[in-house]
Design an enzyme around this catalytic site. Structure first.
Site, PDB file in Angstrom:
ATOM      1  N   ASP A   1       0.857  -1.182   0.000  1.00 43.08           N
ATOM      2  CA  ASP A   1       0.000   0.000   0.000  1.00 43.08           C
ATOM      3  C   ASP A   1       0.897   1.237   0.000  1.00 43.08           C
ATOM      4  OD1 ASP A   1      -2.140   1.684   0.184  1.00 43.08           O
ATOM      5  OD2 ASP A   1      -2.605   1.232   2.270  1.00 43.08           O
TER       6      ASP A   1
ATOM      7  N   ASP B   1      -3.187   2.527  -5.822  1.00 40.90           N
ATOM      8  CA  ASP B   1      -2.042   2.565  -4.906  1.00 40.90           C
ATOM      9  C   ASP B   1      -1.899   1.343  -4.008  1.00 40.90           C
ATOM     10  OD1 ASP B   1      -4.370   3.226  -3.540  1.00 40.90           O
ATOM     11  OD2 ASP B   1      -3.351   4.567  -2.141  1.00 40.90           O
ATOM     12  N   GLU B   2      -2.627   0.288  -4.260  1.00 39.19           N
ATOM     13  CA  GLU B   2      -2.438  -0.905  -3.436  1.00 39.19           C
ATOM     14  C   GLU B   2      -2.781  -2.166  -4.219  1.00 39.19           C
ATOM     15  OE1 GLU B   2      -5.161  -1.691  -0.169  1.00 39.19           O
ATOM     16  OE2 GLU B   2      -6.536  -0.156  -0.931  1.00 39.19           O
TER      17      GLU B   2
END
Length: 369
Positions: A15, A110-111
């Protein structure tokens, strides 16, 4: 001596740290060290999309109204979103992931989950893969990421948030029980203050307390999620990491830490979620024939409302309009809302449809979805 089972997977959850805000601080040196919130102007009923760690010290976090954020932090710097830049950085990060393993399951820009049981580096330990990936991300993008390493998705995701920012937490099989014993009931994603309060009212303070709770008690607190919560209390999660597949639908949803009661605020959140969905449709050059709204009330009752769109759509303003209209067909505002989602279904590629049907205009009657 603990013997590791041969079939234990090595799952990573990675993350990026305060992703949108960190990109802004990286690219604008004058923002470094300052409290930053990414999103719309406070006077427009916008919500916070991301907050820097400096802003979080004041209680500013994603999904709260921007007007509230500036009250919490008068020195807050509000920066408009720039999804094109965030997407470009995301592509760099995911290219690194896929250079290590094809088993990459994106959750957002983003993860992602990665199954690194087998990996291109030949590393036997998931922690070594995670450490190398974190270093590669820092070198490639100048940003930090936090990673969790565990035998399953549930534990990996919890672990990645354990020591943010720039954290690395490993939960080996032999440490699973000790880790589970530490977790408060609201450590679970999706268990907000209202649900946690219901569980605590029945003496369920920690996740492991769920194991001894009567099924009726759990069902009263979390509805159909009771069985899933019980499995997690024992550390069980058999979900596999599923890499990208051809999309049949696409959507964005968010669970809120505090139930929403203001319809105007719900509409603002829906505009943001529809924007994510519309941006994806535009990038993929797709149109959607169906828009679906998802609403989960505070008692975990979940409803969906859908609308067919003649000719299809791909632009954000039209998505927002349909999402707002669908919201009016729910009890939102009368009943508190803990989750909102917008999704696009029955996706078609207009150019492919034209070629496949020898000149027939896309979306003519009879064109396959």
């Amino acid at each position: 001596m603990f013997s590791r089972p041969a079939d234990v997977r090595r799952i990573l959850h990675i993350d990026m740290d305060a992703f949108y805000a960190s990109v802004e601080q990286r690219d604008r040196p004058e923002l470094r060290g300052r409290p930053v919130a990414v999103g719309g102007r406070p006077e427009s009923r916008a919500v916070v999309c991301a907050a820097s760690y400096e802003a979080r010290k004041f209680g500013v976090r994603s999904a709260i109204p921007m007007s509230r954020a500036v009250r919490l932090c008068p020195d807050l710097v509000v920066v408009p979103t720039d999804f094109a830049r965030y997407r470009a950085v995301s592509q760099q990060v995911f290219a690194l992931f896929r250079s290590v393993t094809p088993l990459v399951e994106p959750l957002s820009l983003d993860e992602a989950y990665l199954d690194v049981t087998e990996n291109a580096w030949g590393e036997a330990l998931g922690v070594d893969v995670a450490r190398r990936l974190k270093d590669a991300i820092k070198e490639e993008t100048g940003l930090t990421a936090s990673a969790g390493v565990a035998p399953n998705k549930f534990l990996a995701k919890i672990a990645s948030g354990w020591r943010k920012p720039d954290g690395l937490t490993v939960i080996a099989p032999e440490r699973m029980e000790a880790f589970l014993q530490q977790l408060p009931i609201d450590a679970l994603w999706g268990v907000g203050p209202v649900t946690a309060g219901r569980l605590r009212a029945h003496g369920i303070e920690k996740l492991v307390d769920v194991r001894a709770a009567p099924p009726a008690t759990l069902h009263a607190a979390v509805g159909s999620q009771a069985g899933w919560l019980t499995a997690l209390a024992w550390g069980r999660d058999d979900r596999r990491v599923v890499p990208d597949r051809a999309a049949k639908s696409h959507g964005a949803e968010r669970t809120y830490h505090e139930d929403l009661r203001d319809v105007a605020l719900m509409r603002a959140h829906l505009a943001h979620l529809a924007g994510i969905c519309g941006d994806w449709l535009t990038r993929k050059h797709l149109r959607a024939r169906t828009v679906t709204l998802k609403v989960r009330y505070d008692d975990f009752t979940t409803v969906t409302r859908s609308q067919s769109v003649p000719g299809g759509l791909s632009d954000t303003p039209t998505l927002v309009t349909h999402a707002h209209a669908l919201l009016e067909r729910t009890e939102a505002g009368v009943r508190p809302v803990r989750l909102l989602g917008v999704s696009a279904h029955n996706l078609v590629d207009p150019s492919a449809a034209f070629v496949a049907h020898e000149g027939r205009l896309p979306f003519d009657e009879g064109t396959p979805a």
